[in-house]
Design a protein around this motif. Structure first.
Motif, PDB file in Angstrom:
ATOM      1  N   LEU A 134     -17.981  61.993  -3.493  1.00 45.73           N
ATOM      2  CA  LEU A 134     -16.976  62.895  -4.339  1.00 45.73           C
ATOM      3  C   LEU A 134     -15.355  63.136  -3.351  1.00 45.73           C
ATOM      4  CD1 LEU A 134     -19.684  65.411  -5.375  1.00 45.73           C
ATOM      5  CD2 LEU A 134     -18.994  62.883  -6.581  1.00 45.73           C
ATOM      6  N   GLN A 149     -17.067  70.705  -3.713  1.00 42.95           N
ATOM      7  CA  GLN A 149     -17.924  71.075  -2.213  1.00 42.95           C
ATOM      8  C   GLN A 149     -19.061  71.871  -2.901  1.00 42.95           C
ATOM      9  OE1 GLN A 149     -14.303  72.910   0.035  1.00 42.95           O
ATOM     10  NE2 GLN A 149     -13.959  70.967   0.678  1.00 42.95           N
ATOM     11  N   GLY A 152     -21.488  69.662  -4.735  1.00 46.74           N
ATOM     12  CA  GLY A 152     -22.026  68.982  -4.171  1.00 46.74           C
ATOM     13  C   GLY A 152     -23.173  68.471  -2.901  1.00 46.74           C
ATOM     14  N   VAL A 159     -18.433  65.051  -0.014  1.00 44.48           N
ATOM     15  CA  VAL A 159     -17.384  65.296  -0.767  1.00 44.48           C
ATOM     16  C   VAL A 159     -16.265  65.526   0.530  1.00 44.48           C
ATOM     17  CG1 VAL A 159     -16.623  67.059  -1.822  1.00 44.48           C
ATOM     18  CG2 VAL A 159     -18.503  67.066  -1.944  1.00 44.48           C
TER      19      VAL A 159
END
Length: 479
Positions: A134, A149, A152, A159
């Motif tokens: 990501l 974040q 993730g 991330v």
């Protein structure tokens, strides 16, 4: 989301059921309420008008099969027309000649774009065995990077992020380089959204697209916005080469016009639908199956796919054998309840069964009811769970005290469980077609299933001790 349309289709079916042939007059009578429902659902006027014309032409051009009554044939015509309106066949994600596959996500602010990025990454890992990355390129919205974040970290997905002072096109380019170095085969770029489409946003997106050359641009649309979602999709498509769309909040109480208009108006397919708030509540959009849900035909395939993810096949086989032998105990019931809870909200699960969704459309299932049932069952001894007939009045009082509930609640659960056992025995013998089966609402059929699982119809009517009158101190839910 499609309740009003499903009700209108039911009225259309009843108007034609029993007719010997499909004529222009009875077809017109049948679809009058459907036309109104489409407009009330905020479907684009031209799309609704063309859809009605298409249905009439298909219906009047059909020869009625002797073994199928006109009402059923009419529903088949609607199913085919709806499937075509929703895109025809399922469309997948683009394919990269060499990894990583780069997917650029865009959309208006508040459409659920960042959350959808996480859902899509999780879906790719679970279903396609990918290792996604990501990239946090939404540097406009406060805390957008922190949100990605956090998401993730929660999902165990990598991330890539930089300080908010960086420029999004550069962040995306360096994110793709990072993915190549660290073995990520899919990159999902979470770009910035706005409260409305403006030149600054579109210029930034165009620069990201030019710099990164993504394999596919996916537009995230909020299904709750109705025609606004369609209009924004048209605008994005004129500025960016969209590969497909992702509809969010499909499980909400929106009127559904976006889903029924967006494919026809934009010419781009819906790839995924967000059907809940959990990270794994993202489904591939399948037009024939969605048409079946709208028509109340259920989605057995979708239910089976969801069940395969959470249900242990060996345990399910053992439960099936016990059902056939009439040996279903409270221990088995508790185990099955826990499996059902993993599938998602109960009403949503039952709604995927053909016909059951319409029968239970006015029933409000309290999912917290499972916890109360669990407390009662866990207050029983292992022997009592296996042999409910042993539970006499003193034992019931002990169980009630141990679970923090009234004696009436325990009595109600045991009574309903025994009725449920009778239904399970019939199920094992294939005998659920009669008045006491799932086809009827009496005896040991759907009514007892509804009561045992905490269903409540408008007005609060429910079994004593359970939602409706509620556990003491725990009022039943009312709609």
């Amino acid at each position: 989301m499609f309740d009003s349309l499903a009700n209108a289709l039911g009225n259309a079916y009843r108007a034609i059921a029993g007719q010997k042939v499909l004529t222009e007059q009875n077809v017109e009578d049948g679809i009058r309420s459907v036309r109104q429902a489409l407009l009330e659902a905020d479907v684009n006027y031209q799309v609704a008008k063309q859809f009605i014309v298409d249905v009439k032409q298909r219906a009047l051009g059909q020869e009625v099969i002797k073994a199928v009554n006109p009402g059923q044939q009419f529903i088949k015509v609607f199913h085919d027309a709806l499937t075509e309106l929703l895109g025809g066949e399922r469309t997948g994600l683009p394919v990269a000649d060499a990894p990583p596959l780069v997917l650029m996500m865009c959309g208006l602010q508040g459409s659920g774009k960042t959350t959808t990025c996480g859902k899509l990454a999780l879906w790719l890992r679970k279903n396609k065995k990918k290792n996604p990355l990501l990239v946090a390129a939404d540097l406009q919205r406060p805390a957008a990077v922190d949100q990605l974040q956090s998401l993730g970290k929660q999902l165990g997905i990598a991330v890539y992020a930089e300080p908010v002072t960086a420029r999004p096109p550069e962040v995306c380019r360096r994110g793709i380089e990072h993915a190549t170095k660290h073995g990520h085969d899919v990159v999902i770029l979470d770009t910035a959204g706005r409260l409305h489409i403006d030149e600054v946003l579109m210029a930034e997106l165009a620069e990201v697209h030019a710099r990164c050359k993504p394999h596919g641009v996916l537009l995230v649309c909020d299904a709750m916005l109705g025609q606004d979602a369609v209009n924004s999709a048209k605008e994005f498509h004129t500025r960016l080469p969209l590969h497909g769309l992702i509809l969010t909040k499909v499980d909400g109480d929106a009127r559904g016009g976006a889903a029924l208009s967006i494919v026809k108006v934009t010419g781009r397919p819906i790839l995924f639908a967000g059907v809940g708030e959990k990270p794994d509540d993202l489904e591939e959009f399948d037009p024939p199956r969605m048409a079946g849900r709208i028509l109340g035909m259920g989605d057995v395939v979708g239910l089976v796919e969801k069940a395969q993810e959470v249900i242990d096949e060996k345990e399910a086989a053992k439960a099936a054998q016990k059902l056939q032998k009439g040996q279903f105990s409270f221990e088995d019931f508790l185990q099955q309840l826990n499996m059902i809870r993993k599938l998602g909200p109960l009403k949503k699960v039952l709604g995927m069964l053909p016909g059951v969704g319409q029968m239970l459309k006015d029933v409000d299932f309290d999912d917290a009811h499972f916890k109360r049932i669990e407390a009662v069952i866990l207050s029983m001894t292992p022997r009592e769970r296996r042999k409910p007939d042993l539970i006499d009045l003193p034992r019931r009082r002990r169980i009630a005290a141990g679970s923090g509930n009234a004696l009436d609640a325990v009595n109600a659960l045991i009574k309903q469980f025994k009725a449920m056992q009778d239904m399970m025995k019939k199920l094992g013998k294939g005998g659920l077609g009669g008045p006491g089966g799932l086809g009827g609402m009496g005896g040991g059929g759907l009514g007892n299933l509804e009561s045992l699982l905490g269903g409540q119809r408008p007005g609060g009517a429910g079994p004593r001790g359970f939602p409706g009158q509620g556990f003491p101190g725990l009022p039943g839910r009312r709609r």
